[in-house]
Design a protein around this motif. Sequence first.
Motif, PDB file in Angstrom:
ATOM      1  N   LEU A 175      45.402 -35.617 -47.941  1.00 45.03           N
ATOM      2  CA  LEU A 175      44.161 -35.303 -47.269  1.00 45.03           C
ATOM      3  C   LEU A 175      44.411 -34.118 -46.278  1.00 45.03           C
ATOM      4  O   LEU A 175      45.395 -34.404 -45.395  1.00 45.03           O
TER       5      LEU A 175
ATOM      6  N   GLY B  89      51.934 -31.298 -50.689  1.00 49.06           N
ATOM      7  CA  GLY B  89      51.621 -31.866 -49.525  1.00 49.06           C
ATOM      8  C   GLY B  89      52.820 -32.610 -48.936  1.00 49.06           C
ATOM      9  O   GLY B  89      53.750 -33.099 -49.861  1.00 49.06           O
ATOM     10  N   SER B  90      53.106 -32.950 -47.649  1.00 45.39           N
ATOM     11  CA  SER B  90      54.192 -33.327 -47.157  1.00 45.39           C
ATOM     12  C   SER B  90      54.386 -35.167 -47.246  1.00 45.39           C
ATOM     13  O   SER B  90      55.407 -35.727 -47.374  1.00 45.39           O
TER      14      SER B  90
ATOM     15  N   ARG C  65      49.074 -24.135 -56.345  1.00 46.03           N
ATOM     16  CA  ARG C  65      48.823 -23.080 -55.877  1.00 46.03           C
ATOM     17  C   ARG C  65      49.061 -21.911 -56.784  1.00 46.03           C
ATOM     18  O   ARG C  65      50.066 -21.998 -57.595  1.00 46.03           O
TER      19      ARG C  65
ATOM     20  N   ASP D 181      46.622 -30.512 -58.305  1.00 42.61           N
ATOM     21  CA  ASP D 181      46.072 -29.153 -57.946  1.00 42.61           C
ATOM     22  C   ASP D 181      47.377 -28.313 -57.970  1.00 42.61           C
ATOM     23  O   ASP D 181      48.778 -28.713 -57.491  1.00 42.61           O
TER      24      ASP D 181
ATOM     25  N   LYS E 287      46.504 -36.152 -38.555  1.00 41.99           N
ATOM     26  CA  LYS E 287      45.169 -36.619 -39.316  1.00 41.99           C
ATOM     27  C   LYS E 287      44.314 -37.702 -38.419  1.00 41.99           C
ATOM     28  O   LYS E 287      43.283 -38.003 -39.347  1.00 41.99           O
TER      29      LYS E 287
ATOM     30  N   PRO F   1      52.923 -36.961 -49.653  1.00 41.42           N
ATOM     31  CA  PRO F   1      53.319 -37.310 -50.997  1.00 41.42           C
ATOM     32  C   PRO F   1      54.740 -37.160 -51.349  1.00 41.42           C
ATOM     33  O   PRO F   1      55.319 -37.767 -52.062  1.00 41.42           O
TER      34      PRO F   1
ATOM     35  N   ASN G 190      53.242 -26.263 -55.753  1.00 39.66           N
ATOM     36  CA  ASN G 190      53.465 -27.907 -55.913  1.00 39.66           C
ATOM     37  C   ASN G 190      54.539 -28.431 -56.709  1.00 39.66           C
ATOM     38  O   ASN G 190      55.195 -29.257 -56.445  1.00 39.66           O
TER      39      ASN G 190
ATOM     40  N   ALA H 207      50.153 -35.066 -56.152  1.00 39.12           N
ATOM     41  CA  ALA H 207      49.803 -34.020 -55.038  1.00 39.12           C
ATOM     42  C   ALA H 207      50.668 -33.269 -54.535  1.00 39.12           C
ATOM     43  O   ALA H 207      51.710 -33.676 -54.659  1.00 39.12           O
TER      44      ALA H 207
ATOM     45  N   ALA I 221      42.922 -32.655 -53.101  1.00 42.99           N
ATOM     46  CA  ALA I 221      43.449 -31.814 -54.263  1.00 42.99           C
ATOM     47  C   ALA I 221      43.314 -30.439 -53.751  1.00 42.99           C
ATOM     48  O   ALA I 221      43.370 -30.228 -52.679  1.00 42.99           O
TER      49      ALA I 221
HETATM   50  O1  LIG Z   1      48.604 -28.646 -52.775  1.00 40.28           O
HETATM   51  C1  LIG Z   1      48.029 -29.146 -51.619  1.00 40.28           C
HETATM   52  O2  LIG Z   1      47.891 -28.237 -50.512  1.00 40.28           O
HETATM   53  C2  LIG Z   1      47.727 -30.385 -51.627  1.00 40.28           C
HETATM   54  O3  LIG Z   1      47.761 -31.075 -52.782  1.00 40.28           O
HETATM   55  C3  LIG Z   1      46.808 -30.665 -50.545  1.00 40.28           C
HETATM   56  O4  LIG Z   1      45.557 -31.350 -51.024  1.00 40.28           O
HETATM   57  C4  LIG Z   1      47.212 -31.741 -49.556  1.00 40.28           C
HETATM   58  O5  LIG Z   1      47.870 -32.895 -50.254  1.00 40.28           O
HETATM   59  C5  LIG Z   1      46.811 -31.683 -48.343  1.00 40.28           C
HETATM   60  O6  LIG Z   1      46.684 -30.582 -47.652  1.00 40.28           O
HETATM   61  C6  LIG Z   1      47.797 -33.029 -47.427  1.00 40.28           C
HETATM   62  O7  LIG Z   1      48.883 -32.294 -47.052  1.00 40.28           O
HETATM   63  P1  LIG Z   1      50.025 -32.831 -46.044  1.00 40.28           P
HETATM   64  O8  LIG Z   1      50.365 -34.024 -46.668  1.00 40.28           O
HETATM   65  O9  LIG Z   1      51.226 -31.874 -46.164  1.00 40.28           O
HETATM   66  O10 LIG Z   1      49.159 -32.880 -44.808  1.00 40.28           O
END
Ligand SMILES: O=C(O)[C@H](O)[C@@H](O)[C@H](O)[C@H](O)COP(=O)(O)O
Length: 236
Positions: free
Chosen positions: A141, A43-44, A75, A73, A199, A46, A85, A41, A148
């Motif tokens: 999330l 995001g911060s 960008r 996923d 969150k 993961p 990502n 994934a 995703a």
């Molecule tokens: O590429 C992305 O934006 C992600 O895969 C996305 O689904 C992300 O995991 C969530 O937005 C949570 O992101 P954070 O952990 O940074 O809040």
Amino acid sequence: MKAEQKILPDATSLITAAAEHFVSTARSAIAKRGVFYVALAGGSTPKGLYEKLATSPYIEQIDWARVHLFFGDERCVPATHDDSNFKMARQAMIDLIPIPAENVHRMPTESGDAADVAVRYADTMKMVMDGAPFDLVLLGLGPDGHIASLFPETPALDVTDTLTASLYVEKFDSWRVTITYPVINAARQVIVFIAGEAKAAIVNDITTDAVSGLPVQRLAPENDYYWFMDKAAAGQ
Ligand SMILES: O=C(O)[C@H](O)[C@@H](O)[C@H](O)[C@H](O)COP(=O)(O)O
């Protein structure tokens, strides 16, 4: 199917618990089937896990030559772009672990044509996994309930006949490519990572059923399904 919730006291223990869990999931898949297919994934949250996995004692416990890394996923930007990502995962982990380059399957975003990237990535998934499900799909999330790049009120939510979908995300003014629900639901294991106070509101809305139909709520994993949360996100 409802997720089993694993709630850890803080972000640091969340990452440690997730790294231990990742290692045991990878080892068990490799012991049983000789290979570990995982979708990463963005995001911060993961990212912290990837950094941890690239350090001792986790890095040594995985036979990286038997791991295939995919992306849940992406960008639609070049692999060198700060929004990528792949770039995040490369810097946090991929460059630091002994994984063969041919086992790293990034989305071929350089064409800039999201629909084309989606089709090509679905082909890669079919070719490499040959119909097998992911052993693990990692998800973050978003505060709007996205997982995703399955964002609220986008046509990607209804795609069930292909492994991937492309979509335009208005609030980020950006094109994205995502794996679809059937792929996530068929995985042997799905983990959603949720950390931080930001969150807490969405987690509370979901767990009290104050909202419905959000992308994360439309998940229906057929096998093991976990939410890894810290107390700040869990509202405890
Ligand atoms: O590429 C992305 O934006 C992600 O895969 C996305 O689904 C992300 O995991 C969530 O937005 C949570 O992101 P954070 O952990 O940074 O809040």
